[in-house]
Design an enzyme around this catalytic site. Structure first.
Site, PDB file in Angstrom:
ATOM      1  N   CYS A 113      -3.321 -10.706  10.102  1.00  0.00           N
ATOM      2  CA  CYS A 113      -3.656 -10.727   8.671  1.00  0.00           C
ATOM      3  C   CYS A 113      -3.170 -11.996   7.976  1.00  0.00           C
ATOM      4  O   CYS A 113      -3.610 -12.295   6.866  1.00  0.00           O
ATOM      5  CB  CYS A 113      -3.078  -9.499   7.973  1.00  0.00           C
ATOM      6  SG  CYS A 113      -3.662  -7.961   8.670  1.00  0.00           S
ATOM      7  N   HIS A 250      -2.143 -10.438   0.230  1.00  0.00           N
ATOM      8  CA  HIS A 250      -2.898  -9.738   1.272  1.00  0.00           C
ATOM      9  C   HIS A 250      -3.103  -8.289   0.830  1.00  0.00           C
ATOM     10  O   HIS A 250      -2.175  -7.647   0.337  1.00  0.00           O
ATOM     11  CB  HIS A 250      -2.114  -9.803   2.582  1.00  0.00           C
ATOM     12  CG  HIS A 250      -2.698  -8.963   3.661  1.00  0.00           C
ATOM     13  ND1 HIS A 250      -4.041  -8.966   3.945  1.00  0.00           N
ATOM     14  CD2 HIS A 250      -2.121  -8.066   4.508  1.00  0.00           C
ATOM     15  CE1 HIS A 250      -4.269  -8.112   4.929  1.00  0.00           C
ATOM     16  NE2 HIS A 250      -3.129  -7.552   5.283  1.00  0.00           N
ATOM     17  N   ASN A 280      -8.301  -3.054   3.815  1.00  0.00           N
ATOM     18  CA  ASN A 280      -7.578  -4.193   4.376  1.00  0.00           C
ATOM     19  C   ASN A 280      -8.528  -4.946   5.309  1.00  0.00           C
ATOM     20  O   ASN A 280      -8.846  -4.472   6.394  1.00  0.00           O
ATOM     21  CB  ASN A 280      -6.352  -3.669   5.137  1.00  0.00           C
ATOM     22  CG  ASN A 280      -5.539  -4.770   5.793  1.00  0.00           C
ATOM     23  OD1 ASN A 280      -5.965  -5.917   5.864  1.00  0.00           O
ATOM     24  ND2 ASN A 280      -4.364  -4.402   6.280  1.00  0.00           N
TER      25      ASN A 280
HETATM   26  O1  UT7 Z   1      -2.206  -5.778   7.185  1.00  0.00           O
HETATM   27  C1  UT7 Z   1      -0.886  -5.515   7.517  1.00  0.00           C
HETATM   28  C2  UT7 Z   1      -0.785  -4.283   8.292  1.00  0.00           C
HETATM   29  N1  UT7 Z   1      -0.766  -3.037   7.639  1.00  0.00           N
HETATM   30  C3  UT7 Z   1       0.053  -2.647   6.656  1.00  0.00           C
HETATM   31  O2  UT7 Z   1       0.702  -3.431   6.026  1.00  0.00           O
HETATM   32  C4  UT7 Z   1       0.191  -1.197   6.380  1.00  0.00           C
HETATM   33  C5  UT7 Z   1       1.618  -0.815   6.148  1.00  0.00           C
HETATM   34  N2  UT7 Z   1       1.847   0.612   6.022  1.00  0.00           N
HETATM   35  C6  UT7 Z   1       1.227   1.401   5.142  1.00  0.00           C
HETATM   36  O3  UT7 Z   1       0.391   0.955   4.387  1.00  0.00           O
HETATM   37  C7  UT7 Z   1       1.657   2.857   5.035  1.00  0.00           C
HETATM   38  O4  UT7 Z   1       2.803   3.041   5.819  1.00  0.00           O
HETATM   39  C8  UT7 Z   1       0.551   3.851   5.462  1.00  0.00           C
HETATM   40  C9  UT7 Z   1      -0.559   3.889   4.420  1.00  0.00           C
HETATM   41  C10 UT7 Z   1      -0.017   3.450   6.806  1.00  0.00           C
HETATM   42  C11 UT7 Z   1       1.117   5.257   5.583  1.00  0.00           C
HETATM   43  O5  UT7 Z   1       1.742   5.657   4.368  1.00  0.00           O
HETATM   44  P1  UT7 Z   1       3.192   6.332   4.397  1.00  0.00           P
HETATM   45  O6  UT7 Z   1       3.498   6.722   3.025  1.00  0.00           O
HETATM   46  O7  UT7 Z   1       4.096   5.337   5.074  1.00  0.00           O
HETATM   47  O8  UT7 Z   1       2.939   7.628   5.251  1.00  0.00           O
HETATM   48  P2  UT7 Z   1       3.621   8.077   6.620  1.00  0.00           P
HETATM   49  O9  UT7 Z   1       3.198   7.185   7.729  1.00  0.00           O
HETATM   50  O10 UT7 Z   1       5.099   8.237   6.377  1.00  0.00           O
HETATM   51  O11 UT7 Z   1       2.980   9.480   6.833  1.00  0.00           O
HETATM   52  C12 UT7 Z   1       3.241  10.577   5.951  1.00  0.00           C
HETATM   53  C13 UT7 Z   1       2.479  11.786   6.427  1.00  0.00           C
HETATM   54  C14 UT7 Z   1       2.676  12.082   7.915  1.00  0.00           C
HETATM   55  O12 UT7 Z   1       2.713  13.487   8.059  1.00  0.00           O
HETATM   56  P3  UT7 Z   1       4.112  14.261   8.192  1.00  0.00           P
HETATM   57  O13 UT7 Z   1       4.765  13.682   9.407  1.00  0.00           O
HETATM   58  O14 UT7 Z   1       4.867  13.962   6.933  1.00  0.00           O
HETATM   59  O15 UT7 Z   1       3.692  15.678   8.325  1.00  0.00           O
HETATM   60  C15 UT7 Z   1       1.416  11.560   8.564  1.00  0.00           C
HETATM   61  O16 UT7 Z   1       1.095  12.251   9.754  1.00  0.00           O
HETATM   62  O17 UT7 Z   1       1.074  11.563   6.267  1.00  0.00           O
HETATM   63  C16 UT7 Z   1       0.392  11.845   7.509  1.00  0.00           C
HETATM   64  N3  UT7 Z   1      -0.779  11.000   7.562  1.00  0.00           N
HETATM   65  C17 UT7 Z   1      -1.955  11.338   7.013  1.00  0.00           C
HETATM   66  N4  UT7 Z   1      -2.335  12.420   6.328  1.00  0.00           N
HETATM   67  C18 UT7 Z   1      -3.606  12.441   5.868  1.00  0.00           C
HETATM   68  C19 UT7 Z   1      -0.891   9.777   8.151  1.00  0.00           C
HETATM   69  N5  UT7 Z   1      -2.146   9.313   7.967  1.00  0.00           N
HETATM   70  C20 UT7 Z   1      -2.823  10.248   7.267  1.00  0.00           C
HETATM   71  C21 UT7 Z   1      -4.136  10.342   6.766  1.00  0.00           C
HETATM   72  N6  UT7 Z   1      -4.481  11.436   6.078  1.00  0.00           N
HETATM   73  N7  UT7 Z   1      -5.042   9.343   6.922  1.00  0.00           N
END
Ligand code: UT7
Length: 323
Positions: A113, A250, A280
């Site tokens: 990215c 970004h 993204n």
């Molecule tokens: O371009 C550079 C690369 N990318 C980035 O910079 C992305 C960086 N990270 C992020 O943007 C965020 O960490 C995410 C959007 C990917 C995730 O958000 P988060 O608030 O960090 O969520 P999490 O990974 O802590 O997940 C929370 C919960 C989990 O469930 P449990 O374990 O709490 O029951 C996940 O399994 O959300 C669940 N989850 C989803 N639920 C519904 C993960 N993806 C999804 C989804 N829909 N698509």
């Protein structure tokens, strides 16, 4: 003193739109989760026969038209991409052929990215050194080809698109500085599961190229590293953050963008956000956001802009410029 200045911008997004509602039918997710965790509402996805060069070509044509330059004027061509059409020729050479640009150096850089910031920094150095006068700098991606469409934690985030700028030598102002960093110790938290010289699962080639990410960990490093590299650009140029007209970050996640704006004490009114519509788009996200804001009149000539990016590698970088 020679500066390199952006004299034209262009972007392209594929026609096909994939909404959060569409994704609800593909994986166990919800519009509410995607919006609240990332800010993304829709993303554009390349047609089956549409490649990274196919998307970059119209973005380049628009940037060249805006700059008022023709193929004979371009003397350096660099493309940032994670998803090239082929192992070789590089996307720069494919674009040369399409755009009728012959003989100049043409290359691609793959720093995920951050690829556009890396490409911009390299082109800036060539212009400042007097070795180029008019560079075409591109960020273009077909991320949809390496996204694992069964992994809800990543597939809801990414989209396809392309952006381009024409960078020309200018004796008054332009790019003030660029800053690049990388730390390979973080290589595993945002990576792909296969490649060219590394073996892929033989019975599932496409799955062998999947993008995998430890979202939470990436989130924390992204905020810290982008905040620091933006501050470094201000410090080196002795500029206060309050002097910035626009932050063009970004477009990974609205919460990451908000955290950086907060750290830099910038109101969100001074931040360009396009991820609601495009998700993204990796290397394409900054030049797409720039072109959108130039064409809708928000970004004006002589304004002070900060670009800041972050990606797999991990890589990150910033650019401070007078537009
Ligand atoms: O371009 C550079 C690369 N990318 C980035 O910079 C992305 C960086 N990270 C992020 O943007 C965020 O960490 C995410 C959007 C990917 C995730 O958000 P988060 O608030 O960090 O969520 P999490 O990974 O802590 O997940 C929370 C919960 C989990 O469930 P449990 O374990 O709490 O029951 C996940 O399994 O959300 C669940 N989850 C989803 N639920 C519904 C993960 N993806 C999804 C989804 N829909 N698509």
């Amino acid at each position: 003193m020679i500066f390199s200045r952006i004299t034209g911008t262009g972007h392209y997004a594929p026609e096909r739109v994939l909404t959060n509602a569409d994704l609800e039918k593909m994986v166990d997710t919800s519009d509410e989760w995607i919006r609240s965790r990332s800010g993304i509402e829709r993303r554009h996805i390349a047609a089956d026969d549409e490649t990274t060069a196919d998307q970059a070509e119209p973005a380049c044509r628009r940037a060249m038209e805006a700059a008022g330059v023709g193929p004979e004027d371009i003397d350096f061509l660099i493309v940032g991409t994670t998803t090239p059409d082929l192992v070789f020729p590089n996307v720069g050479c494919i674009l040369q052929d399409r755009l009728d640009i012959h003989g100049c150096a043409a290359m691609s850089v793959e720093t995920a990215c951050s690829s556009f910031i890396y490409a911009l920094s390299i082109a800036d150095k060539y212009i400042r050194a007097g070795e180029a006068k008019c560079a075409l700098v591109v960020g273009a991606e077909t991320l949809s080809r390496i996204v694992d469409w069964t992994d809800r934690s990543t597939c809801v985030l990414f989209g396809d698109g392309a952006g381009a700028v024409v960078l020309q030598a200018d004796d008054s102002t332009g790019i003030l500085s660029t800053h690049l960093r990388a730390d390979g110790r973080y290589r595993d938290i945002l990576t792909s599961t296969g490649g060219v010289s590394q073996q892929n699962p033989p019975d599932n080639l496409r799955a062998g190229y999947n993008l995998v990410m430890a979202g939470n960990e990436v989130f924390k490093v992204a905020v810290k590293s982008m905040g620091r590299i933006a501050e470094e650009a201000l410090r080196v140029n002795d500029i206060e953050q309050s002097e910035l007209d626009w932050l063009i970050p970004h477009q990974a996640n609205l919460r990451i963008i908000q955290a950086i704006a907060k750290r830099m004490e910038l109101p969100m009114e001074k931040v360009i956000v396009t991820l609601q519509e495009y998700g993204n788009t990796s290397a394409a996200s900054i030049p797409m956001a720039l072109d959108i804001a130039v064409r809708d009149g928000r970004v004006q000539r002589d304004q002070l802009l900060m670009f800041v990016a972050f990606g797999g590698g991990l890589t990150w970088g910033s650019a401070l410029l007078r537009y």
